[in-house]
Design a protein around this motif. Structure first.
Motif, PDB file in Angstrom:
ATOM      1  N   ASP B 223      11.173  14.427  -1.236  1.00 56.21           N
ATOM      2  CA  ASP B 223       9.815  13.898  -1.101  1.00 56.21           C
ATOM      3  C   ASP B 223       8.933  14.415  -2.230  1.00 56.21           C
ATOM      4  OD1 ASP B 223      10.667  12.661   1.108  1.00 56.21           O
ATOM      5  OD2 ASP B 223       9.653  13.956   2.561  1.00 56.21           O
ATOM      6  N   SER B 245       1.034  12.077  -1.524  1.00 54.06           N
ATOM      7  CA  SER B 245       1.741  12.851  -0.508  1.00 54.06           C
ATOM      8  C   SER B 245       2.870  11.997   0.044  1.00 54.06           C
ATOM      9  CB  SER B 245       0.733  13.244   0.577  1.00 54.06           C
ATOM     10  OG  SER B 245       1.300  13.089   1.836  1.00 54.06           O
ATOM     11  N   THR B 247       5.971  12.074   2.753  1.00 54.17           N
ATOM     12  CA  THR B 247       6.563  12.791   3.901  1.00 54.17           C
ATOM     13  C   THR B 247       7.629  11.911   4.538  1.00 54.17           C
ATOM     14  OG1 THR B 247       4.773  11.933   5.255  1.00 54.17           O
ATOM     15  CG2 THR B 247       4.554  14.199   4.509  1.00 54.17           C
ATOM     16  N   ASP B 249       9.644  11.415   8.145  1.00 51.11           N
ATOM     17  CA  ASP B 249       9.674  11.823   9.561  1.00 51.11           C
ATOM     18  C   ASP B 249      11.130  11.986  10.009  1.00 51.11           C
ATOM     19  OD1 ASP B 249      10.705   9.338  10.063  1.00 51.11           O
ATOM     20  OD2 ASP B 249       8.873   8.506  10.915  1.00 51.11           O
TER      21      ASP B 249
END
Lengths: 188, 348
Positions: B223, B245, B247, B249
């Protein structure tokens, strides 16, 4: 509109059986023929007010039927209404004179023709229209109509010839496969 | 009799009484088949013409046709159908008309708008001690493949002003400033400004022109690597601020948030950002150190040791390490020995 409708049906009455028969023969079977006839009449009723000379009613209606038929045949494949088999076989199983076979052969010959040629043959050969009447219907000189009839007939004969050759070959291969003469194979 | 003649006679109506033809048909199977087909055709046509079927009574036919007319709405031609629909649904057609007008307006009507045609770097107040010739600076920039840039020097009193134009991106403008600092040791802050150009085009062309397109391959990347890559690309495209950003999950779905901004001096414009990621597979990762030196690739073909050293220094300066000192020497065996010294304080 009602007056117009009444006049339309009055004019049709004199040659209605012939026109209906023409549609059945043109379409190749009774169901499709009746459908074509009713569809053409419906269309003709809407257009009737535009007809100037009532004397021209018969050729006008026949021209309309031929055009409707041509449009059906030339419809794109996704719109074409396919008839399974040959529609309602008139006479059905009770066919002592071999009418069904005869009709099958006729249909094979007519299939080789364009819609216009088919209409020409049906009117001339099956409905006994004269060359002069056909010339008036199509707005062509009689000589042209004669040439077209001759060409159409030649096409039909060739189609039947091809079918005869095909049948001969099929019979020969059957005899080769089973060692049976044609008549016995046919009985089976 | 030959076959041609036989076929001619077969076309006549009374061919069955022709003895000569009958003789030919006996010996020629092809003509015999033609005759058979002709006979068959005659027979089926005769049979079909004799066939008569009961016609539908006119009254029944009429009621059937009228019922059909009632069941089947009359087919109108396309223009009448459209006009009929127009009467029934005026709002729909008004909407469609507006949509067509809007489409034509957006694609055909030209407007004047500004685009960023390039960047320029200005370095003011360079004293005599740090001054270099414009040719020297242009040569150093050409090493970094900025060949279409032009450098001009003007003198205002005891100081010099440098003006570097024709730079393709903001990054290039910063790089040019860093190259100047590296070459001269000048510690002033170079000023990077965009060059705007007024052009004419449709709204659609305007949006396409302003769209920022970034394509990134995420295969085997973490990431953080992805966010670094996106950020670097955004900065290279002229954004002064890019907060990215990335991310992932537990379900493996990636979420990317991007916030971009231009420098205060820049003209405010609408931005369209398009991110395209390929191969979004998830793999474990190592943390990438922020202050590491990126790999430098230099083509040494036909260059002197001094030229190579200057190129390395320029590239290091472009990476934000302006104080680097590079020495390149060539040994008797032809091998090159490169020594790089970087002053860490200058990096900070």
């Amino acid at each position: 509109m009602t007056m117009n409708n009444d006049r339309f049906w009055d004019l049709l009455e004199s040659f209605h059986p012939k026109a209906e028969g023409f549609c059945r023969k043109l379409a190749g079977n009774r169901d499709d023929g009746d459908d074509l006839y009713q569809d053409s009449l419906l269309h003709a009723m809407h257009k009737f007010s535009g007809l100037r000379d009532e004397k021209a009613f018969r050729p006008w209606l026949y021209r309309l039927i031929i055009n409707r038929y041509r449009n059906r045949v030339r419809k794109p494949w996704w719109r074409r209404r396919e008839t399974l088999g040959a529609g309602t076989p008139e006479g059905g199983a009770d066919d002592p004179a071999g009418r069904y076979d005869s009709r099958r052969w006729l249909e094979r010959g007519l299939k080789a023709l364009s819609p216009e040629e088919r209409a020409l043959i049906v009117l001339f050969e099956l409905q006994q229209w004269t060359v002069a009447e056909l010339a008036e219907l199509h707005g062509r000189p009689p000589g042209t109509i004669k040439a077209r009839l001759s060409r159409a007939r030649l096409k039909m004969r060739r189609a039947l010839e091809r079918y005869l050759v095909h049948q001969e070959q099929t019979n020969l291969s059957r005899e080769g496969a089973y060692g049976l003469p044609e008549s016995e194979t046919a009985v089976e | 009799m030959d076959c041609r003649k036989a076929k001619q006679r077969l076309s006549k109506a009374d061919w069955s009484a022709d003895r000569e033809l009958a003789e030919h048909l006996r010996v020629c199977p092809t003509c015999a088949r033609t005759a058979e087909a002709e006979k068959m055709l005659e027979t089926v046509l005769q049979a079909a013409s004799d066939e008569t079927y009961p016609a539908t009574p006119p009254a029944i036919l009429r009621s059937e046709v009228l019922a059909r007319a009632a069941a089947q709405p009359r087919k109108e031609n396309i223009v009448r159908q459209i006009l009929a629909q127009l009467r029934v649904r005026p709002r729909l057609f008004a909407g469609l008309g507006l949509a067509v007008i809007a489409f034509l307006f957006a694609t055909l009507v030209p407007f004047s708008y500004t685009i960023t045609a390039g960047y320029e770097t200005m370095i003011h107040g360079v004293d005599e001690e740090h001054a270099i010739t414009s040719e020297h600076l242009a040569e150093a920039l050409s090493v970094l493949n900025y060949e279409n840039v032009s450098v001009s020097v003007s003198r205002s009193g005891p100081e010099y002003d440098y003006h570097i134009t024709g730079l393709p991106s903001r990054d290039a403008a910063r790089e040019a400033g860093a190259v100047f600092s590296s070459l001269t040791g000048f510690d002033g802050i170079p000023e990077c400004v965009p060059v705007y150009e007024m052009v004419s085009g449709s709204l659609y062309a305007q949006v396409v022109e302003k769209a920022t397109r970034i394509e990134i391959d995420t295969e085997g990347k973490t990431d953080e690597q992805i966010s670094n890559e996106i950020r670097a690309r955004l900065l290279a495209q002229g954004y002064s601020r890019a907060d990215v950003s990335v991310t992932t999950d537990p379900g493996g779905e990636r979420r990317i948030d991007v916030q971009v901004g231009r420098e205060a001096g820049d003209k405010e414009t609408e931005e369209v950002l398009e991110l395209k990621l390929r191969n979004t597979s998830d793999i474990s990762f190592d943390v990438h150190p922020d202050d590491s030196i990126e790999k430098l690739e230099i083509d040494t073909e036909g260059k002197t040791d001094e030229q190579i050293a200057a190129e390395i220094e320029a590239k290091l300066a472009a990476q934000g390490k302006p104080g680097a000192h590079v020495t390149v020497t060539t040994g008797p065996d032809g091998k090159k020995n490169i020594e790089v010294t970087i002053n860490k304080e200058e990096i900070r």
